[in-house]
Design an enzyme around this catalytic site. Sequence first.
Site, short mmCIF file in Angstrom:
data_model
loop_
_atom_site.label_atom_id
_atom_site.label_comp_id
_atom_site.label_asym_id
_atom_site.label_seq_id
_atom_site.Cartn_x
_atom_site.Cartn_y
_atom_site.Cartn_z
N TRP A 79 0.82 -1.28 -0.08
CA TRP A 79 0.17 0.04 -0.05
C TRP A 79 0.86 1.24 0.15
O TRP A 79 1.09 1.81 0.97
CB TRP A 79 -1.00 0.12 1.14
CG TRP A 79 -1.90 1.13 0.98
CD1 TRP A 79 -1.97 2.11 1.53
CD2 TRP A 79 -3.32 1.00 0.07
NE1 TRP A 79 -3.35 2.89 1.12
CE2 TRP A 79 -3.95 2.04 0.36
CE3 TRP A 79 -3.69 -0.22 -0.57
CZ2 TRP A 79 -4.95 2.35 -0.28
CZ3 TRP A 79 -5.02 0.03 -1.08
CH2 TRP A 79 -5.67 1.19 -1.14
N HIS A 96 -11.72 10.48 11.13
CA HIS A 96 -12.82 9.76 11.19
C HIS A 96 -13.41 8.77 12.26
O HIS A 96 -14.44 8.54 12.61
CB HIS A 96 -12.61 8.78 9.65
CG HIS A 96 -12.86 9.55 8.50
ND1 HIS A 96 -13.73 9.01 7.49
CD2 HIS A 96 -12.58 10.97 8.32
CE1 HIS A 96 -13.77 9.91 6.46
NE2 HIS A 96 -13.11 10.92 7.06
#
Length: 721
Positions: A79, A96
């Site tokens: 990633w 978040h």
Amino acid sequence: MDNLQKGKCPVMHGANTDSGNSLMSWWPNALNLDILHQHDSKTNPLDEGFNYREEFSKLDFEALKSDLKKLMTQSQQWWPADWGHYGGLMIRMAWHSAGTYRIADGRGGSNTGNQRFAPLNSWPDNVNLDKARRLLWPIKKKYGNKISWADLFILAGNMAYESMGFKTFGFGGGREDIWHPEKDIYWGAEKDWLGKSRYSDSTRSESLENPLAAVQMGLIYVNPEGVDGNPNPLKTAKDMRTTFSRMAMNDEETVALTAGGHTVGKTHGNGNPSLLGPSPEGAPMEQQGFGWSNPKGKGNAEHTLSSGLEGAWTTHPNKWNDTYFYLLFTYDWELTKSPAGAWQWEPVNIKEEDKPFDAHIPGVRRNPMMTDADMALKMDPDYRIISERFYKDPEYFAKVFARAWFKLTHRDLGPKSRYLGPDVPKEDLIWQDPIPKVEYTLSKEEINELKIKLLNCGLSRTELINTAWDSARTFRYSDYRGGANGARIRLAPQKDWEGNEPKLLNKVLKKLEEIQAGLNKKVSIADLIVLGGGAAIEKAALDAGVDIKVPFLPGRGDATAQMTDVDSFSVLEPLHDGYRNWLKKEYAVNPEELLLDRTQLMGLTAVEMTVLIGGMRVLGTNYGNTKHGVFTDREGVLTNDFFVNLTDMNYYWKPVSNNLYHIVDRESSVIKWIATRVDLVFGSNSVLRAYSELYAQDDNKVKFVNDFVKAWVKVMNADRF
């Protein structure tokens, strides 16, 4: 719900009745007690007696921060980091995690690490945050129990900013992890992601259903493409104002957070969103907790697909910089669509040097972009004034953002006394509900002398008990606000709340102030309130033949008006209290469901709820001194009569209105008692009846008193950290 016919519903709809797909769904109106078992210790794998505060104190905090900063620039092949820096991803994860907080009930937020579990781990707005959490795993593995996931999420966000050149305001640890989903939190009634059926008036953003804050199912705040996915910055500004205010933020904080959050990092929308695999909870086993598999190209790096929007907001998105407002105000912006087909705004005729470089392809510059929320900062008149000030004074902007970020990530952590670690700011902030520390101690002899004074001061036992209860019942385990500590029941707005019976409250407070003035050692009103309730309960138990001491922990302080944010405390006002058999008005949700909501916020179990109701009824603590549920001929004495008479088959039960019932003697047809739904649910619900029968037994009279006192003390001490 017709708000013209019934009061606006203060809690979730249907969450406390079992209408899901469990075995109990055969009986959809049955009271579902699961919310009271939400954090059952049986799911916690840590050893009994594990103390997170003690473990955190063993942490090499500076080493952890150093490791987190190193992680930010150690790009992983599986990633890859944008521009070689994971800062934007980690900031989004922290944001978040904290951003689900809502002031109405204090639920959501970062203090439990609940982003690891469904539904949050699979919300559309949290797409690819599973990768951020997995990138953190080696660090979590290394430091183990000394740092919770919940704390690590927020600290990672802080270190991301600091590694990108921004100085944060500080960090406080103390968030303890949960170990299973908080499935009973009400996130909205929609059955589809990004649905929007949470407004009583679709044209008014402020009609958003309580206690919700996000505008659509699966979003943290607002839709980045515009209201319902239709770009219109002025409409989006209205949604922003509603949703951010419900997360405890004013206009200046809203602008600062939006701009500061978008100064670094980028959005990802290079691909077809319909081709993405399922979210983590629905992904196949071989994905091992990963979701949103992307079949395009590498599936990551330049092919990453998250929100669907594509691009960076600023010229230098891998470091803290001042180009956000420069770009916003220097250029005209036009609506375009990303490669994924999402609406976004891009600048017209932008200079090449003002464009950010591509996050993964060397030497290639890309247009920056703005969401509809970003454009709202330019087009909404009030937001624009704030934005222009920030543009002209970057230092002021950085200062406001640092404080707003700290508030965002710590709002649900509670008073500063709960904060852990060396980076806790020294400044007391009003949203932390500060309380002065007391400097006195009380011996057993002094406590006993105070009890005698309180019992002989002319106040009734009921008045002492009710004042203690009303002072303590505001506590919420969701965000650790409220409670008896601080004695804010003396201050606006609490002293005027209808549920606190202001006239009687004023009488009690005046008497307590008289007692305090006559003491050689000045004891806080907060302590006197709690001690008075305990002394009255001891006397009521003694009258029932049980000699018991109600444990008392002194040391509460008295807050001042200057320490109290009146507007902030308004959300703690009780609109119902089944323990005192009171409803401010009729609601669409049944009273017994409202009781469960209050009970869960207070951190009580179903057994504690049962024993408290039974005890408070016979003590005569009802609001307005009504006799509803007072199933005893010895009112004021702490007996198990409530349960004895509730389960007595010599009576039958006759409804006379939606919330009132007569309990009638079968033989004489005489009305013996009057009850509410809250009273009778302890006989009708099979689980609660089992508890009621236990306390009604002849051999459990003393157990009832002991259990009542334990539950009472838990409520009184809930806010002592």
